[in-house]
Enzyme design. Structure first.
Site, mmCIF file in Angstrom:
data_model
loop_
_atom_site.group_PDB
_atom_site.id
_atom_site.type_symbol
_atom_site.label_atom_id
_atom_site.label_comp_id
_atom_site.label_asym_id
_atom_site.label_seq_id
_atom_site.Cartn_x
_atom_site.Cartn_y
_atom_site.Cartn_z
ATOM 1 N N ASP A 67 1.532 -2.031 10.783
ATOM 2 C CA ASP A 67 2.078 -1.963 9.419
ATOM 3 C C ASP A 67 2.224 -0.505 8.990
ATOM 4 O O ASP A 67 1.415 0.343 9.381
ATOM 5 C CB ASP A 67 1.136 -2.651 8.421
ATOM 6 N N ASP A 73 -3.415 2.672 0.672
ATOM 7 C CA ASP A 73 -4.182 2.081 1.792
ATOM 8 C C ASP A 73 -5.191 3.105 2.286
ATOM 9 O O ASP A 73 -6.372 2.812 2.488
ATOM 10 C CB ASP A 73 -3.261 1.784 2.996
ATOM 11 N N GLU A 96 -9.257 -2.637 8.823
ATOM 12 C CA GLU A 96 -7.897 -2.987 9.240
ATOM 13 C C GLU A 96 -7.086 -1.730 9.574
ATOM 14 O O GLU A 96 -6.175 -1.760 10.380
ATOM 15 C CB GLU A 96 -7.230 -3.746 8.087
ATOM 16 N N GLU A 97 -7.443 -0.620 8.956
ATOM 17 C CA GLU A 97 -6.679 0.616 9.153
ATOM 18 C C GLU A 97 -7.143 1.448 10.341
ATOM 19 O O GLU A 97 -6.535 2.469 10.636
ATOM 20 C CB GLU A 97 -6.727 1.473 7.881
ATOM 21 N N ASP A 118 -10.661 -5.067 4.807
ATOM 22 C CA ASP A 118 -9.250 -4.764 4.608
ATOM 23 C C ASP A 118 -9.231 -3.951 3.311
ATOM 24 O O ASP A 118 -9.399 -4.510 2.227
ATOM 25 C CB ASP A 118 -8.464 -6.079 4.453
ATOM 26 N N LEU A 120 -7.046 -2.363 1.501
ATOM 27 C CA LEU A 120 -6.045 -2.728 0.497
ATOM 28 C C LEU A 120 -5.182 -3.826 1.089
ATOM 29 O O LEU A 120 -4.508 -3.618 2.097
ATOM 30 C CB LEU A 120 -5.201 -1.510 0.137
ATOM 31 N N ASP A 121 -5.266 -4.991 0.490
ATOM 32 C CA ASP A 121 -4.507 -6.135 0.979
ATOM 33 C C ASP A 121 -3.306 -6.365 0.067
ATOM 34 O O ASP A 121 -3.416 -6.242 -1.148
ATOM 35 C CB ASP A 121 -5.408 -7.370 0.983
ATOM 36 N N GLU A 282 -9.501 -10.455 7.009
ATOM 37 C CA GLU A 282 -8.872 -11.253 5.947
ATOM 38 C C GLU A 282 -9.319 -12.717 5.995
ATOM 39 O O GLU A 282 -9.782 -13.283 5.009
ATOM 40 C CB GLU A 282 -7.338 -11.184 6.093
HETATM 41 P P1 AHG Z 1 -1.935 -6.003 4.270
HETATM 42 O O1 AHG Z 1 -1.270 -5.434 3.058
HETATM 43 O O2 AHG Z 1 -3.414 -5.796 4.253
HETATM 44 O O3 AHG Z 1 -1.300 -5.558 5.566
HETATM 45 O O4 AHG Z 1 -1.821 -7.590 4.229
HETATM 46 C C1 AHG Z 1 -0.575 -8.183 3.992
HETATM 47 C C2 AHG Z 1 -0.700 -9.637 4.287
HETATM 48 C C3 AHG Z 1 -1.253 -10.504 3.189
HETATM 49 O O5 AHG Z 1 -1.704 -9.871 2.055
HETATM 50 C C4 AHG Z 1 -0.137 -11.430 2.821
HETATM 51 O O6 AHG Z 1 -0.610 -12.732 2.678
HETATM 52 C C5 AHG Z 1 0.820 -11.330 3.967
HETATM 53 O O7 AHG Z 1 0.605 -10.083 4.554
HETATM 54 C C6 AHG Z 1 2.239 -11.440 3.531
HETATM 55 O O8 AHG Z 1 3.031 -11.441 4.649
HETATM 56 P P2 AHG Z 1 4.592 -11.800 4.549
HETATM 57 O O9 AHG Z 1 5.254 -10.602 3.969
HETATM 58 O O10 AHG Z 1 4.987 -12.046 5.969
HETATM 59 O O11 AHG Z 1 4.728 -13.042 3.712
HETATM 60 MN MN MN Z 2 -4.337 -7.663 4.267
HETATM 61 MN MN MN Z 3 -4.482 -3.943 4.223
#
Ligand code: AHG
Ligand code: MN
Ligand code: MN
Length: 345
Positions: A67, A73, A96-97, A118, A120-121, A282
């Site tokens: 990501d 984050d 996660e990072e 995690d 920042l989710d 998560e």
């Molecule tokens: P993060 O920001 O920690 O990488 O997590 C993102 C996750 C979670 O928060 C969310 O349910 C999902 O990604 C959304 O994914 P889509 O954009 O594929 O729906």
């Molecule tokens: Mn997340």
């Molecule tokens: Mn995250």
């Protein structure tokens, strides 16, 4: 435990009361949870100022699971590390990072707990000012020696001693469990304290909401596609149609469904059968919260999430989580459709 119905109770007081009812508790977990609350306040302060200072946007880096890393984050990741590294309560961390486990610097004492997080989710929501969160999971050290190892991090969710999340929404809410129910605290920014606002959260057994990213449904296995199509068809006896709600921020989507009742799904698809969400940072912690509130969390293939033994730090897992009867219903529907497809083949 005393009841806290009409009294003003800080998170510190509540955690201490919980400790005093646990025979033989050393106070270390109590302090660790209080450290988590401190990190949450530091991150909340920065999240709340996000539009005012130059901290929105991307760093240009890509994290361990591919990501793009936002500045917040990185800030949250760093804030948690700085609160936790020197306290003597942890033997190792995992984020996660970070690609690898995060050792406690040699100059600091080591403790008996493992913290996975995690930071920042839902960070793709940052720039739009929608809800984001922090998720954490705490295990006991299981290996010998002072330093924590990968083995200490790769424990089944059922072995968590505590888990929780912080939701940075219109207000900041911290929700946690130590295996004795689920409790929520709202940050009063004027006094800088988390106050007990949601004692003993019980999730409704059945809900009216389903949450998933339907954009990817064309790549889901047919049984999942059929289940979501079924949820939309009217039938009063089975409480359909259901409403769709999806922020794209797991903490926000999970917290809403926990309070209102409903089901959240992130299934695998043809390109990524294991789905997107990460087991250790998560899925496991939210599954512990969910079960403690009376709900269920499964992978859609007959496995309870908390029974899955991780084999890699950044392992992903498909997720079906929420109100007990909704998850029962989803599992039964999907299993029946799979069986039908096997018969036809
Ligand atoms: P993060 O920001 O920690 O990488 O997590 C993102 C996750 C979670 O928060 C969310 O349910 C999902 O990604 C959304 O994914 P889509 O954009 O594929 O729906
Ligand atoms: Mn997340
Ligand atoms: Mn995250």
């Amino acid at each position: 435990m005393p009841t806290h119905s009409s009294r003003l109770v800080t998170i510190e007081r509540f955690i201490l009361d919980e400790q005093s009812s646990a025979p033989g508790a050393s106070g270390e977990l109590t302090n660790l949870l209080y450290d988590v609350a401190l990190a949450a306040k530091i991150i909340a302060r920065e999240v709340n100022r996000a539009g005012l200072v130059d901290i929105l946007g991307e760093t240009g880096d890509i994290n361990a699971t591919g990501d793009s890393v936002k500045k917040l984050d990185e800030y949250a990741d760093r804030a948690i590390f700085r609160v936790m590294d020197h306290t003597g309560r942890l033997c190792v961390m995992g984020s996660e990072e970070s690609k690898e486990i995060i050792p406690i610097p040699q100059r600091f004492p080591k403790g008996k707990y493992v913290l996975l997080f995690d930071p920042l989710d839902g960070s793709s929501n940052i720039d739009s000012n929608a809800s984001i969160g922090t998720i954490f999971s705490i295990h006991r050290k299981i290996t010998d020696g002072a330093d924590g190892t990968l083995e200490d991090c790769l424990q089944a969710g059922s072995r968590q001693v505590a888990a929780g999340y912080v939701l940075y929404g219109p207000s900041t809410i911290l929700v946690y469990t130590t295996g004795h129910g689920v409790h929520g605290f709202t940050l009063d920014p004027s006094i800088g304290e988390f106050l007990l606002s949601h004692p003993d959260i019980r999730s409704p057994q059945q809900g009216k909401i389903y949450s998933c990213n339907e954009q990817s449904s064309c790549d889901w296995e047919p049984a999942f596609q059929q289940y979501v199509a079924w949820l939309k068809q009217p039938d009063a006896a089975t409480h359909r149609p259901r409403s769709t709600r999806y922020i794209g921020s797991l903490v926000g989507d999970f917290h809403r469904n926990l309070l209102y009742g409903g089901i959240f799904m992130y299934p695998g698809n043809v390109k990524r059968p294991e789905g997107k969400l990460r087991l250790l940072y998560e899925v496991s912690p939210l599954s512990m919260i969910c079960e403690q509130a009376g709900g269920r969390a499964v992978d859609g293939f007959g496995n309870r999430i908390l029974d899955i033994v991780p084999t890699a730090l950044h392992q992903r897992v498909p997720l079906v989580i929420g109100s007990k009867l909704d998850v029962d219903e989803a599992e039964a529907f999907i299993a029946a459709r799979r069986a039908e497809q096997v018969r036809k083949a």
